[in-house]
Design an enzyme around this catalytic site. Sequence first.
Site, PDB file in Angstrom:
ATOM      1  N   LYS A 175      -5.110 -15.115  -9.391  1.00 58.45           N
ATOM      2  CA  LYS A 175      -6.161 -14.190  -8.947  1.00 58.45           C
ATOM      3  C   LYS A 175      -5.736 -12.760  -9.213  1.00 58.45           C
ATOM      4  O   LYS A 175      -4.822 -12.244  -8.570  1.00 58.45           O
ATOM      5  CB  LYS A 175      -6.454 -14.338  -7.454  1.00 58.45           C
ATOM      6  CG  LYS A 175      -7.745 -13.615  -7.035  1.00 58.45           C
ATOM      7  CD  LYS A 175      -7.788 -13.269  -5.571  1.00 58.45           C
ATOM      8  CE  LYS A 175      -7.175 -11.934  -5.275  1.00 58.45           C
ATOM      9  NZ  LYS A 175      -7.903 -10.768  -5.870  1.00 58.45           N
TER      10      LYS A 175
ATOM     11  N   GLU B 133       6.510 -10.220  -2.689  1.00 59.32           N
ATOM     12  CA  GLU B 133       7.093  -8.952  -3.125  1.00 59.32           C
ATOM     13  C   GLU B 133       6.186  -7.877  -2.567  1.00 59.32           C
ATOM     14  O   GLU B 133       5.042  -7.722  -2.996  1.00 59.32           O
ATOM     15  CB  GLU B 133       7.179  -8.890  -4.657  1.00 59.32           C
ATOM     16  CG  GLU B 133       8.133  -7.803  -5.156  1.00 59.32           C
ATOM     17  CD  GLU B 133       7.468  -6.458  -5.307  1.00 59.32           C
ATOM     18  OE1 GLU B 133       7.613  -5.644  -4.362  1.00 59.32           O
ATOM     19  OE2 GLU B 133       6.815  -6.214  -6.324  1.00 59.32           O
TER      20      GLU B 133
ATOM     21  N   GLY C 107       2.005  -7.315  -3.124  1.00 56.13           N
ATOM     22  CA  GLY C 107       1.034  -6.403  -2.529  1.00 56.13           C
ATOM     23  C   GLY C 107       1.596  -5.776  -1.269  1.00 56.13           C
ATOM     24  O   GLY C 107       2.813  -5.635  -1.107  1.00 56.13           O
ATOM     25  N   SER C 108       0.722  -5.435  -0.354  1.00 57.66           N
ATOM     26  CA  SER C 108       1.139  -4.734   0.858  1.00 57.66           C
ATOM     27  C   SER C 108       1.844  -5.669   1.825  1.00 57.66           C
ATOM     28  O   SER C 108       1.591  -6.883   1.858  1.00 57.66           O
ATOM     29  CB  SER C 108      -0.069  -4.113   1.545  1.00 57.66           C
ATOM     30  OG  SER C 108      -0.873  -5.109   2.154  1.00 57.66           O
ATOM     31  N   THR C 109       2.723  -5.095   2.629  1.00 55.47           N
ATOM     32  CA  THR C 109       3.429  -5.878   3.642  1.00 55.47           C
ATOM     33  C   THR C 109       2.453  -6.459   4.655  1.00 55.47           C
ATOM     34  O   THR C 109       2.614  -7.604   5.108  1.00 55.47           O
ATOM     35  CB  THR C 109       4.481  -5.002   4.343  1.00 55.47           C
ATOM     36  OG1 THR C 109       5.441  -4.574   3.372  1.00 55.47           O
ATOM     37  CG2 THR C 109       5.203  -5.763   5.444  1.00 55.47           C
TER      38      THR C 109
ATOM     39  N   CYS D  45       6.033  -0.080  -6.068  1.00 58.41           N
ATOM     40  CA  CYS D  45       6.819  -0.445  -4.882  1.00 58.41           C
ATOM     41  C   CYS D  45       8.260   0.030  -4.993  1.00 58.41           C
ATOM     42  O   CYS D  45       8.934   0.206  -3.985  1.00 58.41           O
ATOM     43  CB  CYS D  45       6.800  -1.961  -4.685  1.00 58.41           C
ATOM     44  SG  CYS D  45       5.166  -2.638  -4.386  1.00 58.41           S
TER      45      CYS D  45
ATOM     46  N   GLU E  62       5.054   4.073   3.267  1.00 57.60           N
ATOM     47  CA  GLU E  62       4.933   4.002   1.808  1.00 57.60           C
ATOM     48  C   GLU E  62       3.707   4.800   1.367  1.00 57.60           C
ATOM     49  O   GLU E  62       2.575   4.464   1.718  1.00 57.60           O
ATOM     50  CB  GLU E  62       4.810   2.553   1.335  1.00 57.60           C
ATOM     51  CG  GLU E  62       4.795   2.421  -0.170  1.00 57.60           C
ATOM     52  CD  GLU E  62       4.760   0.976  -0.639  1.00 57.60           C
ATOM     53  OE1 GLU E  62       5.377   0.679  -1.675  1.00 57.60           O
ATOM     54  OE2 GLU E  62       4.113   0.141   0.028  1.00 57.60           O
TER      55      GLU E  62
ATOM     56  N   GLY F  64       0.852  -9.419   3.091  1.00 60.71           N
ATOM     57  CA  GLY F  64       1.898 -10.418   2.901  1.00 60.71           C
ATOM     58  C   GLY F  64       2.200 -11.186   4.170  1.00 60.71           C
ATOM     59  O   GLY F  64       2.421 -12.410   4.141  1.00 60.71           O
TER      60      GLY F  64
END
Length: 453
Positions: free
Chosen positions: A154, A229, A207-209, A263, A356, A212
């Site tokens: 995706k 990641e 992607g973002s924490t 990142c 971030e 995730g």
Amino acid sequence: MAATQVVNPATEQVVATVEPTDAAATDAAIERARRAAAEWREVAPGDRARLLRRFAEAVDADLERLARLEVDNAGHTIGNARWEAGNVRDVLHFAAGMPERLSGKQIPVAGGLDVTFQEPLGVVGVIVPWNFPMPIAAWGFAPALAAGNAVVLKPAELTPLTALRLGELAREAGLPEHVFQVLPGKGSVVGQRFVTHPAVRKVVFTGSTEVGKQIMAGCAEQVKRVTLELGGKSANIVFADADLERAAATAPYGVFDNAGQDCCARSRILVQRSVFDRFLELLEPAVHGVRVGDPGAEDTEMGPLISAAHRERVAAFVEPSTKVAFTGHRPEGPGFWYPPTVVLPTAPTDRVLTEEVFGPVVAVLPFDDEDEAVRIANDTEYGLSGSIWTNDLGRALRVSRGVEAGNLSVNSHSSVRYWTPFGGFKQSGLGRELGPDAALAFTETKNVFIATQ
């Protein structure tokens, strides 16, 4: 479901429309992948390797088209986009060596022979972000295919074009039908189905924490494997004994590459106090020298941010009270531009130091000694990457061991090589991608004992 308009972030013009995949179509694709996986795992390792090499060669032949697609879709500079397409090619070539080397072990035991096999998982779902659509996709699908899995991928809603082209190239290269499928669509539809569908045996997410954590929690319900990641707040540590001219000249490219949408961006520069003022003097012309503009031009070094909404998010980190040391240039007119910006935080709780940014904003702050440098570098929930600038080998090793991050560079800002492992500590992720063991992350270890007595 309405078609998605793909916008060029440098011009704000619509360059394509893409039909999103709905839940029913996602389920149908996963079922096709499940059936294809059963056949793909039986393909001889040498034949699987040969098909991956043909896929790599197809990417190489299409490299300029892929790069131009990424310029239009993601606003990447043409130089970066060519590197990214080349990285897909190289990762596929590297993965092509894995099927014939995916060996188990013979373990000495009493009364018989004990061997292990690395068995493919089945169907792997790969969820790709918008910041590096091509390489991050390949880091997931190439070793997964090499290990004998089928892949459903995706792409991000904002940047689906190169993924769709890679799907076409895979078929043109001769990969069996449905072994590699690209499903554009919403994360809440396609990505969520990867998490909840029992036939998907692993999810790879970059992607973002925040997202995730949601994916990890969802996968836990089925004890589904996951590689994550996630975010980063990496430090660029500059000691007084370093080559200051080189450290300052390269620092902008350690954080402003891809407009800071990385990142691994070194968004905190820590400079030993005795050379702090001198470093800033050297850094200012280097920041002014970053060429920001038309990403399709050969000499451009930084393009736009991905969207207007993301530009607003980045701008919010530079508050009225923020002390701005200096800024670089940005074009006027259409496009989601933001200038390279250097700030001097006044408190350890400043958002620009703790969160971030994911944009071209870097904070510079002083430290006194090694221990303080390591303490500041580690004062974050993230631990993905970082740089250490020193001419003292012992210090380089001590600080490298002290900094809590998965990927460090000494006298360099290079974070990623496809033949070495990549991943983060703490909330920067879970598991490792790339490197010689990449395919193992897409297998189960099976142990078989054969009695001989």
